[in-house]
Design a protein around this motif. Structure first.
Motif, mmCIF file in Angstrom:
data_model
loop_
_atom_site.group_PDB
_atom_site.id
_atom_site.type_symbol
_atom_site.label_atom_id
_atom_site.label_comp_id
_atom_site.label_asym_id
_atom_site.label_seq_id
_atom_site.Cartn_x
_atom_site.Cartn_y
_atom_site.Cartn_z
ATOM 1 N N MET A 1 0.846 -1.203 0.000
ATOM 2 C CA MET A 1 0.000 0.000 0.000
ATOM 3 C C MET A 1 0.879 1.249 0.000
ATOM 4 N N SER A 2 0.452 2.262 -0.741
ATOM 5 C CA SER A 2 1.159 3.531 -0.753
ATOM 6 C C SER A 2 1.123 4.148 0.644
ATOM 7 N N SER A 3 2.260 4.707 1.080
ATOM 8 C CA SER A 3 2.309 5.331 2.401
ATOM 9 C C SER A 3 1.344 6.504 2.497
ATOM 10 N N ALA A 4 1.168 7.241 1.392
ATOM 11 C CA ALA A 4 0.242 8.372 1.398
ATOM 12 C C ALA A 4 -1.193 7.909 1.612
ATOM 13 N N LEU A 5 -1.556 6.741 1.058
ATOM 14 C CA LEU A 5 -2.902 6.192 1.277
ATOM 15 C C LEU A 5 -3.130 5.926 2.761
ATOM 16 N N TRP A 6 -2.143 5.320 3.409
ATOM 17 C CA TRP A 6 -2.292 5.011 4.829
ATOM 18 C C TRP A 6 -2.363 6.278 5.673
ATOM 19 N N VAL A 7 -1.513 7.248 5.375
ATOM 20 C CA VAL A 7 -1.489 8.493 6.138
ATOM 21 C C VAL A 7 -2.825 9.218 6.017
ATOM 22 N N SER A 8 -3.350 9.309 4.786
ATOM 23 C CA SER A 8 -4.631 9.989 4.591
ATOM 24 C C SER A 8 -5.763 9.233 5.268
ATOM 25 N N LYS A 9 -5.649 7.906 5.309
ATOM 26 C CA LYS A 9 -6.663 7.100 6.007
ATOM 27 C C LYS A 9 -6.692 7.450 7.491
ATOM 28 N N THR A 10 -5.512 7.572 8.118
ATOM 29 C CA THR A 10 -5.468 7.932 9.540
ATOM 30 C C THR A 10 -6.017 9.345 9.756
ATOM 31 N N GLY A 11 -5.755 10.232 8.795
ATOM 32 C CA GLY A 11 -6.287 11.583 8.893
ATOM 33 C C GLY A 11 -7.804 11.608 8.832
ATOM 34 N N LEU A 12 -8.378 10.803 7.926
ATOM 35 C CA LEU A 12 -9.836 10.731 7.821
ATOM 36 C C LEU A 12 -10.443 10.190 9.116
ATOM 37 N N ALA A 13 -9.843 9.142 9.671
ATOM 38 C CA ALA A 13 -10.353 8.554 10.910
ATOM 39 C C ALA A 13 -10.259 9.551 12.067
ATOM 40 N N ALA A 14 -9.154 10.291 12.127
ATOM 41 C CA ALA A 14 -8.966 11.264 13.200
ATOM 42 C C ALA A 14 -9.991 12.391 13.112
ATOM 43 N N GLN A 15 -10.220 12.912 11.901
ATOM 44 C CA GLN A 15 -11.175 14.003 11.748
ATOM 45 C C GLN A 15 -12.608 13.540 11.998
ATOM 46 N N ASP A 16 -12.886 12.266 11.699
ATOM 47 C CA ASP A 16 -14.213 11.730 11.999
ATOM 48 C C ASP A 16 -14.457 11.721 13.506
ATOM 49 N N LYS A 17 -13.447 11.345 14.289
ATOM 50 C CA LYS A 17 -13.587 11.335 15.744
ATOM 51 C C LYS A 17 -13.661 12.755 16.301
ATOM 52 N N ALA A 18 -12.903 13.661 15.680
ATOM 53 C CA ALA A 18 -12.972 15.059 16.108
ATOM 54 C C ALA A 18 -14.367 15.627 15.861
ATOM 55 N N MET A 19 -14.971 15.269 14.728
ATOM 56 C CA MET A 19 -16.323 15.739 14.425
ATOM 57 C C MET A 19 -17.334 15.149 15.405
ATOM 58 N N ALA A 20 -17.146 13.879 15.795
ATOM 59 C CA ALA A 20 -18.038 13.254 16.775
ATOM 60 C C ALA A 20 -17.962 13.981 18.111
ATOM 61 N N THR A 21 -16.766 14.428 18.482
ATOM 62 C CA THR A 21 -16.597 15.175 19.727
ATOM 63 C C THR A 21 -17.333 16.501 19.676
ATOM 64 N N VAL A 22 -17.187 17.224 18.569
ATOM 65 C CA VAL A 22 -17.879 18.504 18.413
ATOM 66 C C VAL A 22 -19.389 18.296 18.370
ATOM 67 N N ALA A 23 -19.834 17.230 17.693
ATOM 68 C CA ALA A 23 -21.265 16.943 17.607
ATOM 69 C C ALA A 23 -21.854 16.691 18.994
ATOM 70 N N ASN A 24 -21.104 15.963 19.837
ATOM 71 C CA ASN A 24 -21.578 15.709 21.197
ATOM 72 C C ASN A 24 -21.651 16.995 22.006
ATOM 73 N N ASN A 25 -20.679 17.876 21.815
ATOM 74 C CA ASN A 25 -20.709 19.166 22.505
ATOM 75 C C ASN A 25 -21.935 19.972 22.110
ATOM 76 N N LEU A 26 -22.194 20.063 20.815
ATOM 77 C CA LEU A 26 -23.336 20.841 20.353
ATOM 78 C C LEU A 26 -24.664 20.210 20.780
ATOM 79 N N ALA A 27 -24.703 18.877 20.833
ATOM 80 C CA ALA A 27 -25.929 18.198 21.259
ATOM 81 C C ALA A 27 -26.250 18.509 22.715
ATOM 82 N N ASN A 28 -25.218 18.825 23.507
ATOM 83 C CA ASN A 28 -25.413 19.082 24.935
ATOM 84 C C ASN A 28 -25.305 20.560 25.287
ATOM 85 N N VAL A 29 -25.577 21.418 24.325
ATOM 86 C CA VAL A 29 -25.420 22.851 24.570
ATOM 87 C C VAL A 29 -26.418 23.352 25.609
ATOM 88 N N ASN A 30 -27.534 22.647 25.796
ATOM 89 C CA ASN A 30 -28.532 23.049 26.792
ATOM 90 C C ASN A 30 -28.589 22.091 27.976
#
Length: 261
Positions: A1-30
């Motif tokens: 596998m190309s190293s760039a493919l693996w690196v971008s895969k980890t980036g996608l997974a990381a940003q997905d978890k970051a978005m889940a964190t922000v989504a949970n924050n916004l869901a609990n704004v009240n």
């Protein structure tokens, strides 16, 4: 596998978890007493093809070398224990901690849990309980027919008992703090559990030894900053798109190579 493919895969997974964190924050704004989370990342190991400082020749050394990173990963989600907005409710059993400190409640198994939500009520036995019906620790009982329920800034609870004209002391609400509140285990329901990372609880009187004071007739709201969360969401989305483009570009490069070789 190309190293760039693996690196971008980890980036996608990381940003997905970051978005889940922000989504949970916004869901609990009240959500009363809710503390926002933030995702913490670190870069993965490096493939060193040329060691920095390696001997280039008999006289000179390599100034930086060749080090290729392998991506990113989530190492933790950290609770941010800044104070939320204080909201006046006018309800005598609504309490807020102004400053550091947690209320204590007892779980059905007898374990002591911790919360920053002071939305209290009375159960059928006249005990002060939280929204889930868990009794406050130390226990406070309010006799039926009592009037003028009052909680002082130091946590002393008083009320005028049936047949009396002067207030009587019913007990004192104490607060608890930790060396590392971010190390507490979040259980949901505005409840936290002590862990090795949080350190042992330190119980004390409100307003003393660094603990906050108790304010009656108000609730502490969520500390989520909506505008900040929205900006983070946009940044995460753009980062996710960039990683997806890297993935697509790397795939195209491999496809071109396969077709030409």
């Amino acid at each position: 596998m190309s190293s760039a493919l693996w690196v971008s895969k980890t980036g996608l997974a990381a940003q997905d978890k970051a978005m889940a964190t922000v989504a949970n924050n916004l869901a609990n704004v009240n959500t009363n007493g809710f503390k926002a989370d933030r995702a913490v990342f670190e870069d993965l190991f490096y493939s060193v093809e040329l060691q920095p400082g390696a001997q280039a020749d008999q006289v000179n050394t390599v100034p930086s070398g060749i080090q290729l990173g392998s991506g990113v990963r989530l190492i933790g989600t950290q609770k941010v224990f800044t104070e939320g907005n204080i909201q006046a409710t006018g309800q005598p059993m609504d309490l807020a901690v102004v400053g550091a400190g947690f209320f204590q409640v007892e779980s059905p198994s007898g374990e002591t849990l911790y919360t920053e939500s002071g939305q209290l009520q009375l159960n059928a036995e006249g005990m002060l309980v939280n929204s889930q019906g868990l009794p406050l620790v130390p226990a406070i009982e309010v006799p039926t027919g009592s009037k003028s329920f009052t909680v002082g800034s130091d946590g002393i609870v008083t009320a005028i008992l049936p047949g009396d004209t002067l207030p009587s002391e019913l007990g004192q609400i104490t607060l608890t703090n930790f060396a590392n509140p971010a190390g507490l285990e979040a259980l949901g329901g505005n409840l936290y559990r002590e862990t090795i990372a949080s350190g042992e609880p330190t119980e004390g009187v409100a307003g003393e030894d660094g603990l906050g004071t108790i304010k009656q007739g108000v609730l502490e709201g969520s500390n989520v900053q909506v505008v900040e969360a929205m900006v983070s969401m946009i940044a995460i989305q753009r980062s996710y798109e960039a990683n997806a483009k890297v993935l697509d570009a790397s795939s195209s490069m491999m496809q071109f190579l396969n077709q030409q070789v």
